[in-house]
Enzyme design. Structure first.
Site, PDB file in Angstrom:
ATOM      1  N   ASP A 199       0.837  -1.195   0.000  1.00  0.00           N
ATOM      2  CA  ASP A 199       0.000   0.000   0.000  1.00  0.00           C
ATOM      3  C   ASP A 199       0.875   1.250   0.000  1.00  0.00           C
ATOM      4  O   ASP A 199       1.702   1.437   0.899  1.00  0.00           O
ATOM      5  CB  ASP A 199      -0.902   0.004   1.236  1.00  0.00           C
ATOM      6  CG  ASP A 199      -1.787   1.245   1.304  1.00  0.00           C
ATOM      7  OD1 ASP A 199      -2.933   1.176   0.851  1.00  0.00           O
ATOM      8  OD2 ASP A 199      -1.311   2.288   1.807  1.00  0.00           O
TER       9      ASP A 199
ATOM     10  N   LYS B 268      -2.768   5.796  -4.182  1.00  0.00           N
ATOM     11  CA  LYS B 268      -3.846   6.748  -3.950  1.00  0.00           C
ATOM     12  C   LYS B 268      -3.607   8.067  -4.670  1.00  0.00           C
ATOM     13  O   LYS B 268      -2.478   8.561  -4.711  1.00  0.00           O
ATOM     14  CB  LYS B 268      -3.991   7.025  -2.442  1.00  0.00           C
ATOM     15  CG  LYS B 268      -4.071   5.769  -1.590  1.00  0.00           C
ATOM     16  CD  LYS B 268      -4.065   6.089  -0.114  1.00  0.00           C
ATOM     17  CE  LYS B 268      -3.822   4.851   0.718  1.00  0.00           C
ATOM     18  NZ  LYS B 268      -2.424   4.397   0.669  1.00  0.00           N
TER      19      LYS B 268
ATOM     20  N   TYR C 149       3.067   9.743  -0.322  1.00  0.00           N
ATOM     21  CA  TYR C 149       4.129   9.112   0.458  1.00  0.00           C
ATOM     22  C   TYR C 149       5.515   9.340  -0.152  1.00  0.00           C
ATOM     23  O   TYR C 149       6.519   9.029   0.491  1.00  0.00           O
ATOM     24  CB  TYR C 149       3.894   7.605   0.582  1.00  0.00           C
ATOM     25  CG  TYR C 149       2.623   7.206   1.282  1.00  0.00           C
ATOM     26  CD1 TYR C 149       1.852   8.137   1.979  1.00  0.00           C
ATOM     27  CD2 TYR C 149       2.176   5.879   1.257  1.00  0.00           C
ATOM     28  CE1 TYR C 149       0.677   7.754   2.613  1.00  0.00           C
ATOM     29  CE2 TYR C 149       1.017   5.492   1.896  1.00  0.00           C
ATOM     30  CZ  TYR C 149       0.263   6.436   2.563  1.00  0.00           C
ATOM     31  OH  TYR C 149      -0.900   6.049   3.182  1.00  0.00           O
TER      32      TYR C 149
ATOM     33  N   HIS D  41      -7.559   9.602  -1.866  1.00  0.00           N
ATOM     34  CA  HIS D  41      -6.923   9.603  -0.549  1.00  0.00           C
ATOM     35  C   HIS D  41      -7.705  10.369   0.512  1.00  0.00           C
ATOM     36  O   HIS D  41      -7.603  10.078   1.710  1.00  0.00           O
ATOM     37  CB  HIS D  41      -5.518  10.198  -0.695  1.00  0.00           C
ATOM     38  CG  HIS D  41      -4.556   9.735   0.347  1.00  0.00           C
ATOM     39  ND1 HIS D  41      -3.188   9.802   0.173  1.00  0.00           N
ATOM     40  CD2 HIS D  41      -4.735   9.190   1.570  1.00  0.00           C
ATOM     41  CE1 HIS D  41      -2.581   9.327   1.255  1.00  0.00           C
ATOM     42  NE2 HIS D  41      -3.486   8.952   2.119  1.00  0.00           N
TER      43      HIS D  41
END
Length: 340
Positions: A98, A132, A103, A164
């Site tokens: 994930d 996302k 990120y 997200h």
């Protein structure tokens, strides 16, 4: 580019067996031997400890399958660190990863998987990648954002693509924004990406009940397959879980252990007592609490021991211990609840 074939791993069932349809999510275990292993589930609790939960999958509302346990990668950055963690994760048995545009590790994950999959005799079809669309980082152009993620992850498709956050994106005047219209436009583009074959499953993240109901009233013919959100003994709104189950939406938990730099749950005396009684770690107790409710989980870990422990959930929490964890005082989640 990661290896591809016409069939995605979410659709392969030749070496697996569907076991039970429970709370609108069928549950499947992959067979690891020449004979198929059958187990039964009673109220979501494994009754055969010989079958590992690391092989547990949920059937989504479109018929595809998704691993119940994945590796969360938030704050795992840097090419060497990402490769090291993914190497240990693949060795331990993780097959779901994930990530998110926010990120800042998609490219490193793509490079690491390209190098590591052959090491474990795996192809792209053997793993499940979630990423996302992050509005606060990427603005409102879902299509461009998706293509950027595909490029960075070195893959022709995403297994699960999530919105997200339900809030307005970068560059949007939040004081005058029509949040309902923004969310509808995003979802329409997600549905198109699904129809175009760029993604296998679509869903949302951090959607509260009000956001989900709004989407379901105007879903362009496709319900979200997954709603990923904060979920642990300190935050588990029953209304959200009930709505997801009613609509066949799989709830996937993040921050099952409390979140980065927050060890309040892991250090909670009641959690530690349950762990000691069962001969498990506090982290395993917290993760099992979610899995026992048929909730998918994506715990983050970087050490070999923690990665292995987080997959080793082949035990049952007694009812009295579940009641203790369910009874913790509840916090709020402003990130989700306070978004218009």
């Amino acid at each position: 580019m990661l290896l591809n074939s016409a069939q995605n791993n979410t659709e392969k069932q030749s070496d697996s067996v569907v076991l039970h349809n429970l709370q609108q999510h069928r549950i499947m275990f992959q067979s690891t031997a020449s004979c198929l292993v059958f187990v039964t589930l009673v109220a979501g609790v494994l009754s055969d400890a010989s079958t590992s939960t690391k092989d547990l999958k949920y059937e989504l509302n479109n018929g595809n399958f998704m691993p119940a346990i994945g590796l969360g990668t938030s704050r795992i950055t840097g090419a060497d660190r990402v490769k090291d963690v993914l190497d240990k994760a693949l060795a331990a048995g993780y097959r779901q990863f994930d990530t998110a545009a926010a990120y800042n590790n998609e490219e490193d994950i793509g490079n690491a998987l390209e190098e590591l999959l052959p090491k474990y005799n795996l192809t792209r079809n053997d793993i499940f990648i979630t990423t996302k669309f992050s509005p606060w980082k990427q603005g409102e152009n879902v299509t461009d954002a998706l293509h950027d993620s595909l490029r960075k992850l070195k893959t022709p498709y995403i297994d699960l693509y999530l919105i997200h956050w339900p809030g307005a994106g970068a560059g949007v005047n939040k004081a005058t924004a029509n949040f309902t219209a923004l969310r509808a436009e995003r979802w329409q583009k997600m549905v198109k990406a699904l129809k175009d074959g760029l993604v296998k499953n679509i869903g949302v993240s951090n959607y509260a009940v009000k956001h989900l109901r709004e989407l379901l009233a105007n879903d362009f013919g496709t319900k979200p397959a997954v709603n990923q959100g904060l979920w642990n003994p300190l935050y588990h709104p029953a209304e959200l879980l009930e709505l997801c189950r009613k609509e066949g939406i799989l709830l996937e938990a993040y921050s099952s252990l409390g979140g980065t730099h927050d060890d309040n749950l892991l250090q909670n005396e009641d959690v530690k007592k349950v762990a000691e009684k069962l001969g498990k770690t506090p982290a395993q107790v917290l993760l099992r609490w979610a899995v026992q409710q048929n909730i998918a989980i994506i715990p983050k870990a970087t050490s070999k021991q923690h990665l292995e422990d987080n997959l080793n959930l082949d035990f049952t929490l007694p009812d009295e211990d579940v009641s203790v964890l369910n009874g913790f005082p509840q916090k709020r989640n402003p990130f989700s609840e306070d978004t218009p």
